[in-house]
Design a protein around this motif. Structure first.
Motif, PDB file in Angstrom:
ATOM      1  N   THR A  11       0.833  -1.202   0.000  1.00 22.22           N
ATOM      2  CA  THR A  11       0.000   0.000   0.000  1.00 22.22           C
ATOM      3  C   THR A  11       0.865   1.248   0.000  1.00 22.22           C
ATOM      4  O   THR A  11       0.586   2.209  -0.705  1.00 22.22           O
ATOM      5  CB  THR A  11      -0.943  -0.006   1.226  1.00 22.22           C
ATOM      6  N   GLN A  33     -15.628  13.314  -8.226  1.00 22.21           N
ATOM      7  CA  GLN A  33     -15.512  12.198  -7.294  1.00 22.21           C
ATOM      8  C   GLN A  33     -16.794  11.366  -7.352  1.00 22.21           C
ATOM      9  O   GLN A  33     -17.882  11.897  -7.173  1.00 22.21           O
ATOM     10  CB  GLN A  33     -15.304  12.739  -5.875  1.00 22.21           C
ATOM     11  N   LEU A 106      -9.424   5.878  -2.624  1.00 22.55           N
ATOM     12  CA  LEU A 106      -8.960   6.142  -1.258  1.00 22.55           C
ATOM     13  C   LEU A 106      -9.824   7.200  -0.584  1.00 22.55           C
ATOM     14  O   LEU A 106     -10.184   7.066   0.594  1.00 22.55           O
ATOM     15  CB  LEU A 106      -7.501   6.596  -1.265  1.00 22.55           C
ATOM     16  N   SER A 107     -10.190   8.231  -1.306  1.00 18.70           N
ATOM     17  CA  SER A 107     -11.034   9.279  -0.760  1.00 18.70           C
ATOM     18  C   SER A 107     -12.420   8.736  -0.402  1.00 18.70           C
ATOM     19  O   SER A 107     -12.984   9.073   0.642  1.00 18.70           O
ATOM     20  CB  SER A 107     -11.150  10.428  -1.773  1.00 18.70           C
ATOM     21  N   VAL A 109     -13.120   5.656   0.410  1.00 19.86           N
ATOM     22  CA  VAL A 109     -12.953   4.807   1.602  1.00 19.86           C
ATOM     23  C   VAL A 109     -12.880   5.679   2.847  1.00 19.86           C
ATOM     24  O   VAL A 109     -13.548   5.396   3.849  1.00 19.86           O
ATOM     25  CB  VAL A 109     -11.707   3.903   1.474  1.00 19.86           C
ATOM     26  N   ARG A 110     -12.090   6.741   2.787  1.00 15.58           N
ATOM     27  CA  ARG A 110     -11.994   7.652   3.936  1.00 15.58           C
ATOM     28  C   ARG A 110     -13.369   8.241   4.286  1.00 15.58           C
ATOM     29  O   ARG A 110     -13.730   8.354   5.455  1.00 15.58           O
ATOM     30  CB  ARG A 110     -11.009   8.783   3.658  1.00 15.58           C
ATOM     31  N   GLY A 111     -14.118   8.603   3.284  1.00 18.31           N
ATOM     32  CA  GLY A 111     -15.429   9.195   3.500  1.00 18.31           C
ATOM     33  C   GLY A 111     -16.444   8.232   4.088  1.00 18.31           C
ATOM     34  O   GLY A 111     -17.413   8.653   4.721  1.00 18.31           O
ATOM     35  N   ARG A 112     -16.240   6.945   3.897  1.00 20.66           N
ATOM     36  CA  ARG A 112     -17.184   5.931   4.395  1.00 20.66           C
ATOM     37  C   ARG A 112     -16.585   5.088   5.525  1.00 20.66           C
ATOM     38  O   ARG A 112     -17.206   4.128   5.969  1.00 20.66           O
ATOM     39  CB  ARG A 112     -17.586   4.988   3.263  1.00 20.66           C
ATOM     40  N   SER A 113     -15.416   5.446   6.009  1.00 19.48           N
ATOM     41  CA  SER A 113     -14.700   4.591   6.969  1.00 19.48           C
ATOM     42  C   SER A 113     -15.424   4.403   8.294  1.00 19.48           C
ATOM     43  O   SER A 113     -15.201   3.413   8.977  1.00 19.48           O
ATOM     44  CB  SER A 113     -13.288   5.127   7.206  1.00 19.48           C
ATOM     45  N   THR A 120     -10.967   0.039   7.744  1.00 16.18           N
ATOM     46  CA  THR A 120      -9.664   0.482   7.258  1.00 16.18           C
ATOM     47  C   THR A 120      -8.588   0.028   8.224  1.00 16.18           C
ATOM     48  O   THR A 120      -8.824  -0.115   9.416  1.00 16.18           O
ATOM     49  CB  THR A 120      -9.605   2.014   7.106  1.00 16.18           C
ATOM     50  N   SER A 122      -4.682   1.045   9.383  1.00 11.92           N
ATOM     51  CA  SER A 122      -3.712   2.129   9.238  1.00 11.92           C
ATOM     52  C   SER A 122      -2.441   1.808   9.953  1.00 11.92           C
ATOM     53  O   SER A 122      -2.289   0.866  10.619  1.00 11.92           O
ATOM     54  CB  SER A 122      -4.274   3.443   9.720  1.00 11.92           C
TER      55      SER A 122
END
Length: 122
Positions: A11, A33, A106-107, A109-113, A120, A122
């Motif tokens: 990653t 997006q 990636l954006s 995923v971040r928005g729905r994490s 996710t 990290s």
């Protein structure tokens, strides 16, 4: 299947490779997006995971790892392998195949994490 540490290192390499690709992209504005539902995003991530879990991809990845290419070239080769593996899942979900598509994933995923169904690491 690839181990968590191999995926973590992969990653990081992918992020670096896509950053280079994004920097080299044209000056045109990125496409809008996409707005994925949790289900759509989960299905996309599973399709991307499945694409890199294949025996063929893993063999190609091992070849790149064994070659003495230097860090930059190795990351570039890895990004090339990923772009080939992820082309169909990305295209099937309406994403363009360019320097913006992976950062858009990636954006998303971040928005729905924080939502159930998206986890996710990290």
């Amino acid at each position: 299947p690839p181990s968590a540490s191999r995926l973590g290192a992969a990653t990081s390499a992918v992020a670096a490779a896509f950053a280079l690709a994004r920097a080299a992209a044209s000056a045109n504005a990125p496409p809008p997006q996409p707005d994925f539902s949790v289900r759509e995003l989960s299905e996309l991530l599973e399709a991307m995971r499945s694409a890199v879990a294949t025996e063929g991809f893993q063999r190609s990845l091992d070849v790149v790892r064994r070659r003495d290419l230097g860090a930059f070239r190795k990351r570039s080769e890895f990004a090339r392998l990923l772009s080939l593996a992820w082309k169909k899942p990305l295209k099937d979900r309406g994403l363009n195949i360019n320097a913006y598509s992976f950062p858009q994933v990636l954006s998303a995923v971040r928005g729905r994490s924080a939502e159930p169904g998206i986890r996710t690491l990290s």
